[in-house]
Design an enzyme around this catalytic site. Structure first.
Site, PDB file in Angstrom:
ATOM      1  N   GLU A   1       4.249   0.534   8.099  1.00 53.30           N
ATOM      2  CA  GLU A   1       4.771  -0.509   7.212  1.00 53.30           C
ATOM      3  C   GLU A   1       5.897   0.043   6.357  1.00 53.30           C
ATOM      4  O   GLU A   1       5.892   1.203   5.947  1.00 53.30           O
ATOM      5  CB  GLU A   1       3.660  -1.063   6.316  1.00 53.30           C
ATOM      6  CG  GLU A   1       4.076  -2.303   5.537  1.00 53.30           C
ATOM      7  CD  GLU A   1       2.917  -2.917   4.776  1.00 53.30           C
ATOM      8  OE1 GLU A   1       2.951  -4.139   4.542  1.00 53.30           O
ATOM      9  OE2 GLU A   1       1.982  -2.168   4.405  1.00 53.30           O
TER      10      GLU A   1
ATOM     11  N   GLU B   1      -8.306  -4.363   5.199  1.00 46.00           N
ATOM     12  CA  GLU B   1      -7.016  -4.295   5.887  1.00 46.00           C
ATOM     13  C   GLU B   1      -6.576  -2.846   5.959  1.00 46.00           C
ATOM     14  O   GLU B   1      -6.691  -2.100   4.979  1.00 46.00           O
ATOM     15  CB  GLU B   1      -5.968  -5.131   5.138  1.00 46.00           C
ATOM     16  CG  GLU B   1      -4.564  -5.034   5.720  1.00 46.00           C
ATOM     17  CD  GLU B   1      -3.549  -5.859   4.927  1.00 46.00           C
ATOM     18  OE1 GLU B   1      -3.943  -6.921   4.387  1.00 46.00           O
ATOM     19  OE2 GLU B   1      -2.387  -5.428   4.835  1.00 46.00           O
TER      20      GLU B   1
END
Length: 350
Positions: free
Chosen positions: A152, A147
């Site tokens: 974020e 990932e």
């Protein structure tokens, strides 16, 4: 062999070698998800949020019909940007279900890529939110195929958190002079007992990088570029006044004029290819959950608004009017000669 034959052969070898040099590192457009093409290449997952967020992911039809997805309109005119928002009108019970939102992921996957996203607005910097733009391996067991978190953050956070998540075997080097951010954890293994659970290896951008939150939105956003090769994963952020000309012309050349990346993940043991494969692109906005919810009490700005994250999100729909993505363009490039696509379709992931 005659001299003429030898000369012809030599010229052929030189030409082939020259072509290899020219093509090395030369990126060509593989997929363009800009504008209406976004909704052709992405599907809207309705899975329960794997991070236990106070959110309900709705399908594309429902998102379109309720105005939570579509083309961004300003003063009655379409801008050409993709809009992905969350419900900002409905009061909810803290017992759920959670606030309607989106988890949009590509049908296509990749192995190595240069992903360039021009984003003018994110849901970042709003209490209760946990937005992310990321890449996820399609293995059924997270994080076996890796990932990459490109954008974020949670709650009132004012810096971008760039992170890799893997199983055991990937530890990045702290080459501090080769990237702008700060390495906070170096082991990408989500089960490392010496790091917070699921932390992975994280590089935090500095708040003055303007790459996340309210300042990012006030400045009209910018461009994120993520280069994934066998040797490294790099992430750049360019604000509106510093976007390289070769990015604007869709002829990206990272090694020519892009300068120092905001993040460089470069394992010392050359393990990227064994831990990252068949990655899809994802935009989502979840609420509370394992990160934003747990961080609520330590966020001075947010914790004074309500005792818990869930309660605030449930009772204050208008607070999420600006919790939306505005995606001007999204393009995927690949190095000439590299495999164009991965093989899988989307899975749940984290």
């Amino acid at each position: 062999m005659s001299s003429s034959t030898f000369g012809a052969l030599l010229c052929s070898v030189i030409l082939s070698f020259s072509t290899t040099l020219v093509n090395a590192g030369h990126y060509s457009l593989t997929q363009d998800y800009s504008g209406a093409k976004f909704f052709e290449g992405f599907n809207f997952s309705t899975i329960p949020d794997p991070t236990q967020g106070f959110v309900t992911y709705i399908d594309q039809s429902a998102a379109n019909s309720t105005g939570l997805a579509g083309m961004l309109t300003v003063n009655g005119s379409e801008t050409g940007a993709v809009y992905l928002g969350v419900d900002s009108t409905t009061k909810l019970s803290t017992s759920g279900p959670g606030r309607n939102s989106h988890r949009a992921q590509t049908n296509q996957t990749w192995n190595h890529a240069l992903v360039i996203a021009d984003i003018s607005h994110t849901p970042g910097g709003i209490c209760g939110t946990w937005p992310a733009f990321w890449m996820l391996g399609t293995s059924s067991e997270w994080p076996n195929a890796g990932e990459i978190d490109i954008i974020e953050g949670v709650n009132s956070q004012n810096f971008n958190a760039m992170t890799l998540h893997t199983n055991a075997g990937v530890e990045v080097q702290n080459n501090t002079n080769l990237f702008k951010g700060t390495l906070t954890t170096s082991d990408c293994n989500v089960a490392d007992p010496n790091q917070p659970t699921n932390q992975g290896c994280n590089i935090a951008d500095s708040p003055n990088a303007d790459s996340f939150g309210k300042v990012f939105n006030a400045n009209g956003g910018g461009v994120f570029a993520t280069e994934w090769t066998s040797d490294f994963i790099k992430i750049w952020f360019f604000n509106r006044t510093h976007i390289p000309a070769n990015v604007l012309s869709s002829s990206p050349s990272p090694s020519s004029s892009w300068g120092t990346p905001n993040a460089l993940f470069q394992p010392a043991n050359n393990t990227i290819d064994s831990h990252f494969s068949d990655l899809q692109l994802i935009f989502d906005t979840t609420m509370c959950g394992q990160w934003a919810g747990q961080a609520w009490t330590t966020d001075a700005e947010c914790s004074k608004l309500a005792p818990t994250c869930d309660q605030y999100v449930a009772e204050n729909p208008a607070a999420f009017k600006d919790a939306y993505w505005a995606i001007n363009s999204l393009k995927v490039f690949q190095d000439q000669g590299a495999p164009a696509y991965g093989s899988g379709n989307g899975t749940q992931g984290r």
